[in-house]
Design a protein around this motif. Sequence first.
Motif, short mmCIF file in Angstrom:
data_model
loop_
_atom_site.label_atom_id
_atom_site.label_comp_id
_atom_site.label_asym_id
_atom_site.label_seq_id
_atom_site.Cartn_x
_atom_site.Cartn_y
_atom_site.Cartn_z
N LEU A 69 0.83 -1.20 0.00
CA LEU A 69 0.00 0.00 0.00
C LEU A 69 0.87 1.26 0.00
CD1 LEU A 69 -2.78 1.30 0.14
CD2 LEU A 69 -2.70 1.07 2.64
N PHE A 70 1.89 1.26 0.83
CA PHE A 70 2.82 2.40 0.89
C PHE A 70 3.50 2.63 -0.45
CE2 PHE A 70 7.28 3.67 1.46
CZ PHE A 70 7.11 4.94 1.98
N VAL A 71 4.01 1.56 -1.04
CA VAL A 71 4.70 1.67 -2.33
C VAL A 71 3.72 2.08 -3.42
CG1 VAL A 71 5.92 0.36 -4.12
CG2 VAL A 71 6.52 0.03 -1.71
N GLY A 72 2.52 1.51 -3.41
CA GLY A 72 1.54 1.83 -4.44
C GLY A 72 1.15 3.29 -4.45
N LEU A 107 14.51 7.21 -5.35
CA LEU A 107 15.53 6.58 -4.51
C LEU A 107 15.03 6.37 -3.08
CD1 LEU A 107 18.70 8.50 -5.78
CD2 LEU A 107 18.03 6.14 -6.29
N LEU A 108 14.30 7.36 -2.55
CA LEU A 108 13.76 7.20 -1.20
C LEU A 108 12.71 6.10 -1.15
CD1 LEU A 108 13.44 10.91 0.01
CD2 LEU A 108 14.96 9.14 0.93
N LEU A 109 11.91 5.98 -2.19
CA LEU A 109 10.91 4.90 -2.23
C LEU A 109 11.61 3.55 -2.30
CD1 LEU A 109 8.05 3.84 -2.42
CD2 LEU A 109 8.11 4.26 -4.89
N LEU A 110 12.68 3.46 -3.07
CA LEU A 110 13.42 2.21 -3.18
C LEU A 110 14.01 1.81 -1.82
CD1 LEU A 110 14.61 -0.07 -4.88
CD2 LEU A 110 16.53 1.45 -5.46
N ALA A 111 14.58 2.81 -1.12
CA ALA A 111 15.14 2.52 0.20
C ALA A 111 14.03 2.20 1.21
CB ALA A 111 15.96 3.71 0.69
N GLY A 112 12.91 2.89 1.12
CA GLY A 112 11.82 2.68 2.07
C GLY A 112 11.08 1.38 1.85
N ALA A 113 11.07 0.87 0.62
CA ALA A 113 10.38 -0.40 0.34
C ALA A 113 11.08 -1.57 1.00
CB ALA A 113 10.29 -0.61 -1.16
N ASP A 114 12.33 -1.38 1.38
CA ASP A 114 13.09 -2.40 2.12
C ASP A 114 13.17 -3.71 1.34
OD1 ASP A 114 14.68 -3.08 4.27
OD2 ASP A 114 13.03 -3.86 5.48
N LEU A 115 13.35 -3.59 0.03
CA LEU A 115 13.49 -4.77 -0.81
C LEU A 115 14.95 -5.21 -0.91
CD1 LEU A 115 11.13 -3.70 -3.75
CD2 LEU A 115 10.59 -5.23 -1.83
N LEU A 116 15.86 -4.32 -0.56
CA LEU A 116 17.29 -4.57 -0.67
C LEU A 116 17.90 -4.79 0.72
CD1 LEU A 116 18.12 -1.74 -3.24
CD2 LEU A 116 17.64 -4.15 -3.74
N PRO A 117 19.09 -5.33 0.78
CA PRO A 117 19.78 -5.45 2.07
C PRO A 117 20.03 -4.06 2.68
CG PRO A 117 20.84 -6.82 0.41
CD PRO A 117 19.83 -5.97 -0.31
#
Length: 253
Positions: free
Chosen positions: A100-103, A196-206
């Motif tokens: 929901l957050f990412v969407g 970039l902030l969305l990518l970091a916030g989605a926590d999909l990466l280490p």
Amino acid sequence: MALNNTYDARLVQQETALGAGVQVLLLALIGTAIGMGPAGWLSGLAFAIATWAVLSRALHRSRLRSFGAANRVTLGRATLVGGVTALVADSFQSSPPVSLFVGLTAVALILDGVDGKVARRTGTSTPLGARFDMEVDAFLILVLSVYVSMQLGPWVLLIGGMRYVFVAAAKVWPWLTAALPPSTARKTVAALQGVLLLLAGADLLPYAANFGVAALALGLLVWSFGRDVRWLYRTSRAEEQAAPRPVRELVAS
């Protein structure tokens, strides 16, 4: 005939009222879906009321006779930003659904490139519309930086706060308010901040990768602001040196 030429603010104020109503509806849907707590509700409602009040006052001052399609897109994006704000506030108590957050954030970021195109194609670009768009962008970056800072540390808040520090600094040094030349690099850096902030916030990466992504966003932003501040300072100094000196100074010299 005079009555027909009288400015009627109700024609555009209805748009802002509708936007506030849609914002409340979105909050109700989110709250029902995830069981949102008081912090989320209060933050979302505060955002809706503040957006309605500030935009209504700006519309009254600008005396626009039509709200415009581009402003409607920006208002819709602001509604999504209000939803993201509520989710981030609620995350202090419980983690919101990542999907929901990412969407919501992704759609808000995509629409960032739509309102400008609509304004240019319809010939409805206005200073108010540009300022509205910029403020919605800046607030979304601030909210995202708050969310990411809970994972990576308070240094991430520099990303969201830098624009507001710049505005505050302009109160002290008026030369910072001068118009900047168009820059593709500046626009690219600004657009990358949300991504970039969305990518970091989605926590999909280490964790290390998320840290690097946020650090990249901050580094690009510091470079962009630093370049603009340097240009503004040099331009103001050049204008001061080129300006004619008062008669008394010329006589004294």
